[in-house]
Structures are given as C-alpha cells and as structure tokens.
Design an enzyme around this catalytic site. Sequence first.
Site, PDB file in Angstrom:
ATOM      1  N   LYS A 199       2.550 -13.303  18.389  1.00  0.00           N
ATOM      2  CA  LYS A 199       2.484 -14.164  19.707  1.00  0.00           C
ATOM      3  C   LYS A 199       3.292 -15.390  19.244  1.00  0.00           C
ATOM      4  CE  LYS A 199      -0.131 -16.676  23.053  1.00  0.00           C
ATOM      5  NZ  LYS A 199      -1.278 -17.639  23.494  1.00  0.00           N
ATOM      6  N   SER A 258      -5.212  -2.608   5.864  1.00  0.00           N
ATOM      7  CA  SER A 258      -6.599  -2.146   6.108  1.00  0.00           C
ATOM      8  C   SER A 258      -7.059  -1.211   5.099  1.00  0.00           C
ATOM      9  CB  SER A 258      -6.755  -1.360   7.543  1.00  0.00           C
ATOM     10  OG  SER A 258      -8.068  -0.871   7.373  1.00  0.00           O
ATOM     11  N   TYR A 269      -4.225  -8.475  23.995  1.00  0.00           N
ATOM     12  CA  TYR A 269      -3.201  -9.518  23.696  1.00  0.00           C
ATOM     13  C   TYR A 269      -2.053  -9.102  24.374  1.00  0.00           C
ATOM     14  CZ  TYR A 269      -4.670 -12.795  19.979  1.00  0.00           C
ATOM     15  OH  TYR A 269      -5.354 -13.782  19.158  1.00  0.00           O
ATOM     16  N   GLY A 327      -3.911  -1.852  -2.406  1.00  0.00           N
ATOM     17  CA  GLY A 327      -2.709  -1.640  -2.684  1.00  0.00           C
ATOM     18  C   GLY A 327      -2.199  -2.208  -4.146  1.00  0.00           C
ATOM     19  N   GLN A 331      -3.504  -9.990  28.400  1.00  0.00           N
ATOM     20  CA  GLN A 331      -3.845 -11.485  28.774  1.00  0.00           C
ATOM     21  C   GLN A 331      -2.750 -12.278  28.191  1.00  0.00           C
ATOM     22  OE1 GLN A 331      -7.783 -12.967  27.885  1.00  0.00           O
ATOM     23  NE2 GLN A 331      -6.879 -14.816  27.866  1.00  0.00           N
ATOM     24  N   GLY A 386       0.641  -1.140   0.151  1.00  0.00           N
ATOM     25  CA  GLY A 386      -0.001   0.044   0.082  1.00  0.00           C
ATOM     26  C   GLY A 386       0.740   1.322  -0.119  1.00  0.00           C
ATOM     27  N   ALA A 391      -1.140   0.033  13.104  1.00  0.00           N
ATOM     28  CA  ALA A 391      -1.364   1.179  12.691  1.00  0.00           C
ATOM     29  C   ALA A 391      -2.656   1.646  12.810  1.00  0.00           C
ATOM     30  CB  ALA A 391      -0.942   1.284  10.968  1.00  0.00           C
ATOM     31  N   TYR A 419     -15.003   1.982   9.492  1.00  0.00           N
ATOM     32  CA  TYR A 419     -13.494   2.166   9.601  1.00  0.00           C
ATOM     33  C   TYR A 419     -13.060   2.532  11.026  1.00  0.00           C
ATOM     34  CZ  TYR A 419      -8.856   4.196   8.564  1.00  0.00           C
ATOM     35  OH  TYR A 419      -7.550   4.651   8.510  1.00  0.00           O
TER      36      TYR A 419
END
Length: 315
Positions: free
Chosen positions: A105, A75, A159, A37, A162, A11, A114, A145
């Site tokens: 992870k 996105s 994330y 993109g 936890q 993109g 972003a 959005y």
Amino acid sequence: MATCLVTGGAGFLGSHLCDELLQRKHRVICVDNLETGSLANIEHIRVPEFVHLNLDIIEPYFVDEPVDIVYHLASPASPIDYLRLPLHTLKVGSHGTHHTLGLAKKHRARFLIASTSEVYGDPKVHPQTEDYWGHVNPIGPRGVYDEAKRYAEALTMAYHRQQGVDTAIVRIFNTYGPRMRPHDGRAIPTFLRQALTDRPITVFGDGSQTRSFCYVDDLIRGIIALAESGEHYPVNVGNPNEFTLLELAETVLAVTGSRSEILHEALPTDDPQQRRPDITRARELLGWEPEVDLREGLRRTIEQSGADVLVGSAR
Ligand code: NAD
C-alpha cells in the site's frame, strides 16, 4: 524494468521466481529469514540487480526504495514444516501478510499472494473451481496452514476493497521441481529419494487418492502472468492432469529405472482424497496453461538437481 519484492525468495518456489524475474531484466529484493528456505537456493545469483534481506515478516518491516510488484510467498508450505511450526504458520499468514500488504500500500505496488489449493480442504467439488468455498477442518493439525491461507485471502480482499491496494490471489496446486528438499515430506521428493536409493516407496493408504503435479517452470510463468494482469479474484494455477499416488509411484519407478517395491503406510489425518484444479480462469484471463508433463518434469528434476542432491541428507 520493474522492482519486484519477493517474500520467501530463498524458498523452493521463491528462488525460481527470483531467477525468472532477473532473467526478464527486473530488479529483485528477496525478503527471507531462512526459516524453511536456504541460502543454497540463491547463492548462484550474483548480480547487482538482486539483494537478499534477512528479515522476519512477522515483525513490521520496511524497504527504502520504490517497489512496483510484491510477490508474497513467505510461509511454511510442506506439512512437515507447518506441523512443526503451527503458531509461526498462523502468524506468517496473519501478521506477515498484514505487514506485506501495508508495504504494498505504501509503495502503491501491485500485490500478489501465494495462496493454495488447501483452501479447498478435502473438497466436495471436483475438479476445484475458484468459486468453490471449500471443506476445511479448522481444528485438525492441518488447520493452521489452511486457515492461515484462508485468512490471508480475506485480508488481501479487505486491503483491496477498503484500502484500494491492487491485489491478486494465486491458488497454487502441488508443484515440484529442482530445489525441493529431499526430506520435506511431500510425495515427489520422497518417492524420488526412495527410488534413487532402491528403498521401498511408501504410499499413504491404498494410494487411490489423487493429486495433480505442476512443474515449477510452468507455475512461475503463471504467477508472473497473473501479477502482470489486472485480475483481483483468485486464479487456480496448477496442472489439471490427475494421477493416483500409486500411478505417481509407478511413474517415478519407470523414470528412475529403480527396483524399489511399493509399501503402503497409514493415511495422515485430513489427507484430501482428490485434488485437481479447474484452470479455465487461468486459460481465459492469462492465456496460461502448463506445458511440461509429469515424466518430462521428473526427468528435468533429476537432471537439474543431480541424483546426489535428491538423495541427500536432511537440509
Ligand atoms: P518453502 O518453504 O520452500 O518457501 C517458503 C519461504 O518462506 C522459505 O524460504 C522461508 O524461509 C520463508 N519464510 C517463512 N517464514 C518467514 C518469515 N516469517 N519471514 C521471512 N521469510 C519466511 O515453500 P514453497 O514450496 O516454496 O512455497 C512458497 C509459497 O507457495 C508458500 O506461501 C506456499 O504456501 C505456497 N504454495 C506452495 C505449493 C507447492 O507445491 N510448493 C503449493 C501451494 C502453495
């Protein structure tokens, strides 16, 4: 040398990020299904340290080699795209972010998402600081959005808290530069295209609404500085110089030497009245601030893109 995975790497911003990471001698895995993109953004990159994987991150995806830093940029980002792709936009923010966080992870990688100034909606606080929670219309056309990004921020913090993932959140304010698509509906490429063809410059409303415009090189420096820091909470990255849309149109006329006149059109739904980052946190945490002013950034955009590309047909 680190191995960096960049979602959305084909993109506008992602391709500049890939360029800069390679310049800094990192290896780059670009994951992009070319939804908004283009291969044209990365076709100049011909080094063995770069690989493009054409994957849709809405589906679970895996990478076979170690990854140190994940830059999650995929996105739809311009109104013309997310209004055309409302469900896709929500799914990229939810499923796509979930899959990408899961990958970070698994690889024990640093993860940066972003996010956007749009999480502040039509702000009631000015300039916008990171501790402002925003004023977003969840059911308006732009809600897909704004809420996708707000959800993605919540998921990122979950994330982190936890699952112990080392996460970062950058809230990007309007950014411009070479490789913006001439027909993507955002103010700078639209005004440049109109000015360079001496067609009327179309300003929404009376043009008194404000925006702050960050040149892409400044933004990419800020994103990498944040990824390489240990910060977990959101950081605004953008240019705090604020212009009305009318001032932007006049600056574009001056830089291009165009004879275009300025025409006013109806304001889109939920168009924010004011937009300006407070970048105190970026300054203090990262020692970052923008260096390229609007006139210089517009000159570089024209010079590096070439007028024919800025005027070009839809891509
Ligand atoms: P862009 O549309 O040029 O880039 C987005 C990239 O994501 C595209 O290459 C697209 O093909 C890819 N993508 C979309 N859905 C995908 C999917 N399901 N799987 C794989 N790839 C997918 O937009 P941009 O302006 O470069 O924005 C990049 C990021 O920065 C976005 O997350 C956007 O929300 C954020 N952002 C940008 C700005 C700005 O001014 N450009 C401002 C705020 C936030």
